[in-house]
Design a protein around this motif. Structure first.
Motif, PDB file in Angstrom:
ATOM      1  N   GLN A 174       0.826  -1.208   0.000  1.00  0.00           N
ATOM      2  CA  GLN A 174       0.000   0.000   0.000  1.00  0.00           C
ATOM      3  C   GLN A 174       0.865   1.265   0.000  1.00  0.00           C
ATOM      4  OE1 GLN A 174      -4.266  -1.078   2.116  1.00  0.00           O
ATOM      5  NE2 GLN A 174      -2.682  -0.173   3.378  1.00  0.00           N
ATOM      6  N   ASN A 299      -9.081  -2.950  10.379  1.00  0.00           N
ATOM      7  CA  ASN A 299     -10.446  -2.801   9.886  1.00  0.00           C
ATOM      8  C   ASN A 299     -11.413  -3.805  10.501  1.00  0.00           C
ATOM      9  OD1 ASN A 299     -10.941  -0.602   8.216  1.00  0.00           O
ATOM     10  ND2 ASN A 299     -10.049  -1.581   6.424  1.00  0.00           N
ATOM     11  N   SER A 427     -13.056   3.019  10.025  1.00  0.00           N
ATOM     12  CA  SER A 427     -14.111   2.534   9.140  1.00  0.00           C
ATOM     13  C   SER A 427     -15.386   2.281   9.937  1.00  0.00           C
ATOM     14  CB  SER A 427     -13.676   1.258   8.410  1.00  0.00           C
ATOM     15  OG  SER A 427     -13.350   0.243   9.336  1.00  0.00           O
ATOM     16  N   THR A 449     -13.626   5.349   5.871  1.00  0.00           N
ATOM     17  CA  THR A 449     -14.333   4.460   4.944  1.00  0.00           C
ATOM     18  C   THR A 449     -15.651   4.063   5.571  1.00  0.00           C
ATOM     19  OG1 THR A 449     -12.284   3.553   4.007  1.00  0.00           O
ATOM     20  CG2 THR A 449     -14.289   2.252   3.724  1.00  0.00           C
ATOM     21  N   TRP A 451     -18.918   1.521   4.736  1.00  0.00           N
ATOM     22  CA  TRP A 451     -19.511   0.493   3.888  1.00  0.00           C
ATOM     23  C   TRP A 451     -21.016   0.414   4.134  1.00  0.00           C
ATOM     24  CZ3 TRP A 451     -14.652  -1.114   6.167  1.00  0.00           C
ATOM     25  CH2 TRP A 451     -13.623  -1.307   5.244  1.00  0.00           C
ATOM     26  N   MET A 456     -15.499  -4.530   4.294  1.00  0.00           N
ATOM     27  CA  MET A 456     -14.090  -4.706   3.969  1.00  0.00           C
ATOM     28  C   MET A 456     -13.833  -4.928   2.484  1.00  0.00           C
ATOM     29  SD  MET A 456     -11.218  -6.717   6.303  1.00  0.00           S
ATOM     30  CE  MET A 456     -12.249  -6.802   7.753  1.00  0.00           C
ATOM     31  N   ASP A 457     -14.752  -4.554   1.621  1.00  0.00           N
ATOM     32  CA  ASP A 457     -14.430  -4.518   0.201  1.00  0.00           C
ATOM     33  C   ASP A 457     -13.506  -3.324  -0.045  1.00  0.00           C
ATOM     34  OD1 ASP A 457     -15.832  -6.710  -0.861  1.00  0.00           O
ATOM     35  OD2 ASP A 457     -17.712  -5.618  -0.712  1.00  0.00           O
ATOM     36  N   GLY A 458     -12.452  -3.539  -0.799  1.00  0.00           N
ATOM     37  CA  GLY A 458     -11.515  -2.465  -1.090  1.00  0.00           C
ATOM     38  C   GLY A 458     -10.967  -2.587  -2.494  1.00  0.00           C
ATOM     39  N   PHE A 464      -7.559   4.955   1.261  1.00  0.00           N
ATOM     40  CA  PHE A 464      -7.786   4.310   2.545  1.00  0.00           C
ATOM     41  C   PHE A 464      -7.075   5.109   3.638  1.00  0.00           C
ATOM     42  CE2 PHE A 464      -6.201   1.193   5.750  1.00  0.00           C
ATOM     43  CZ  PHE A 464      -7.417   0.904   6.339  1.00  0.00           C
TER      44      PHE A 464
END
Length: 508
Positions: A174, A299, A427, A449, A451, A456-458, A464
């Motif tokens: 990352q 997360n 998140s 973040t 959702w 935890m879809d990324g 992020f």
């Protein structure tokens, strides 16, 4: 324990003990003291890493500084940098199994999740390569007929990258490819508990043709290695992922040189469950969110906030699913939850649970260390705790284990208030079939973040990072890439004699 799903030890030939060395100015360096990593799942030594100090950090920073100032990477065409990053992505995919096995042995995570982490990281490298070629500044030709303004973006310089043990390959990916795509040179320090996958990546960087000195790796402890990487005058930026406490110390240490600091820190992430939600899918997502990576995930959805009308039924669903989750040998392909990283952390998790029960919370499932036949002692049972109040430590602090806390609410406003009643803001999520409810929550939740009807879809395209004490700055996506760039404005006059002199000219 009899009603849990346990995978006992499998027959697996462990690889030889991995020897991890420093990578400085294109050369592998060993010698000096070493650190032996004992596998949390198999209780045997699986790697032996060099322990660096000030000499290694100074040499690595000097190499990165020389490489940056010489322009061997920072000033070459972006298409050439992208070509190297794409080669690295291909090499990662060709070496997934070797890297994943070693990471599983060092971290205790399930092999299936390690394969996903390593293989999936290749996409981050490819996306970073695309950003290298498409990055651009701005031009302004509306400043007057005799003026032209241009905004350019340049690499920030030498970057210290400090990574944790829970996702050592993914979190490095990352940061590193985006720093390299920008033209920066780097010094990397992985956690002493999971050094091997970073060293293996260093081997792939050399094979891909990355010039010497552009990426350097120094192994060792936070003090002295990480500390010096944070304060070194020749370092222009520090990017760190880890605990909020350490992140605060890094910010304080870096203040002396006013270098840029980017932090991705802890979280106490909630999922809000509304009465109209798809409860079957929500329960599955909650179960995934708390047990993925043994719950050792920033997360992790470690707290759920459930409407009181459905709380009893929903908790029963999660408990039933938790009993079916496969705990045990992380080298078994079917295992979903492996070992806790250290014995000390296992005891810390257990302490949070015991304190919550003593304060009046109810233990719905688990609540104790787990023994797995044929393996080491560092496992913990799937644990669900209800009757939790917002003031309890287990509801406010990052437990970092397979422990789910349950709070209840009556109105959406109360759910949002509970969501935001935290020092963290990494998140959050909501489950509801009403789009208006989802959008109201998204607007109100203080998290980097949010959702809706998933967890935890990324994607590499989406930035992020967290709010409040979950960090500062962003990773991945275009925003994450631009963290490694400085903005420079160029102001150019088209004609020399088109402005009135500031100082009167003498007449001949």
């Amino acid at each position: 324990m009899k009603d849990l799903t346990i995978n006992t030890a499998t027959a697996f030939d462990l690889p030889p003990v991995f020897a991890a060395r420093h990578l400085i100015d294109g050369a592998w360096i060993d010698g000096g003291d070493t650190f032996e990593r004992v596998s949390p799942s198999h209780d045997v030594v699986v790697s032996r890493a060099c322990l660096g100090g000030a000499a290694e950090v100074n040499a690595a920073v000097a190499a990165a500084r020389r490489a940056f100032d010489a322009g061997i990477w920072s000033r070459i065409p972006a298409k050439d940098r992208a070509a190297v990053l794409l080669k690295v992505a291909d090499l990662i995919e060709a070496n997934v199994e070797r890297i994943a096995v070693q990471e599983t042995l060092e971290s205790g995570k399930p092999i299936a999740q390690a394969r996903g982490e390593v293989g999936g990281a290749a996409d981050l490298w490819r996306y970073a390569a695309a950003l290298a070629r498409t990055s651009h500044g701005d031009s302004h030709n509306s400043l007057g007929e005799d003026m032209l303004g241009v905004v350019v973006k340049e690499p920030i310089g030498v970057v210290s990258i400090i990574t944790p043990w829970n996702f050592p390959f993914w979190i490095l990916s990352q940061k590193l490819p985006f720093a390299l795509a920008a033209g920066c040179t780097v010094v990397v320090k992985p956690s002493e508990m999971t050094p091997s996958s970073t060293v293996m990546l260093g081997e792939l960087l050399i094979e891909a043709g990355l010039p010497a000195g552009v990426c350097n790796i120094v192994l060792g402890l936070g003090d002295p290695v990480g500390s010096l990487m944070t304060t070194h005058e020749a370092v222009d930026m520090v990017t760190f992922t880890g605990s909020t406490a350490v992140g605060k110390r890094i910010t304080q240490a870096a203040a002396g040189t006013l270098k840029k600091v980017a932090l991705e820190l802890g979280g106490k992430n909630p999922q809000v469950i509304m009465p109209d939600a798809d409860l079957e899918n929500a329960a599955d997502a909650v179960t995934f969110g708390i047990y993925f990576n043994v719950g050792q995930c920033c997360n992790s959805s470690s707290r759920i906030i459930v409407h009181e009308d459905i709380a009893q039924d929903f908790v029963a669903r999660v408990v039933e699913l938790s009993r079916k989750v496969r705990f045990g040998d992380p080298l078994d392909d079917s295992t979903q939850v492996g070992a806790i990283v250290t014995a000390e952390h296992n005891a810390k998790i257990d302490g949070y649970v015991k304190d919550a029960v003593a304060a009046g919370a109810r233990l719905e499932l688990g609540g104790a260390p787990l023994r797995v036949e044929g393996l080491g002692p560092q496992f913990y049972q799937p644990t669900v705790i209800s009757g939790v109040t917002p003031d309890m430590a287990i509801a406010r602090e990052e437990v970092f284990g397979p422990v789910l806390t349950v709070l209840t609410f009556r109105t959406l406003e109360e759910a949002i208030a509970l969501t935001n009643d935290s020092d963290y803001g990494l998140s959050a999520g909501i489950w509801s079939n009403d789009i208006h409810t989802c959008l109201a929550f998204v607007r109100g939740a203080q998290a980097g973040t949010v959702w809706t009807n998933t967890w935890m879809d990324g994607f590499p395209e989406l930035a992020f990072g967290g709010m409040k004490q979950s960090g500062q700055g962003r990773e991945i996506g275009r925003y994450g890439y631009e963290e490694f760039l400085e903005v420079k404005s160029l102001v150019m006059r088209v004609g020399r004699d088109s402005r009135t002199p500031w100082v009167a000219r003498s007449e001949d």
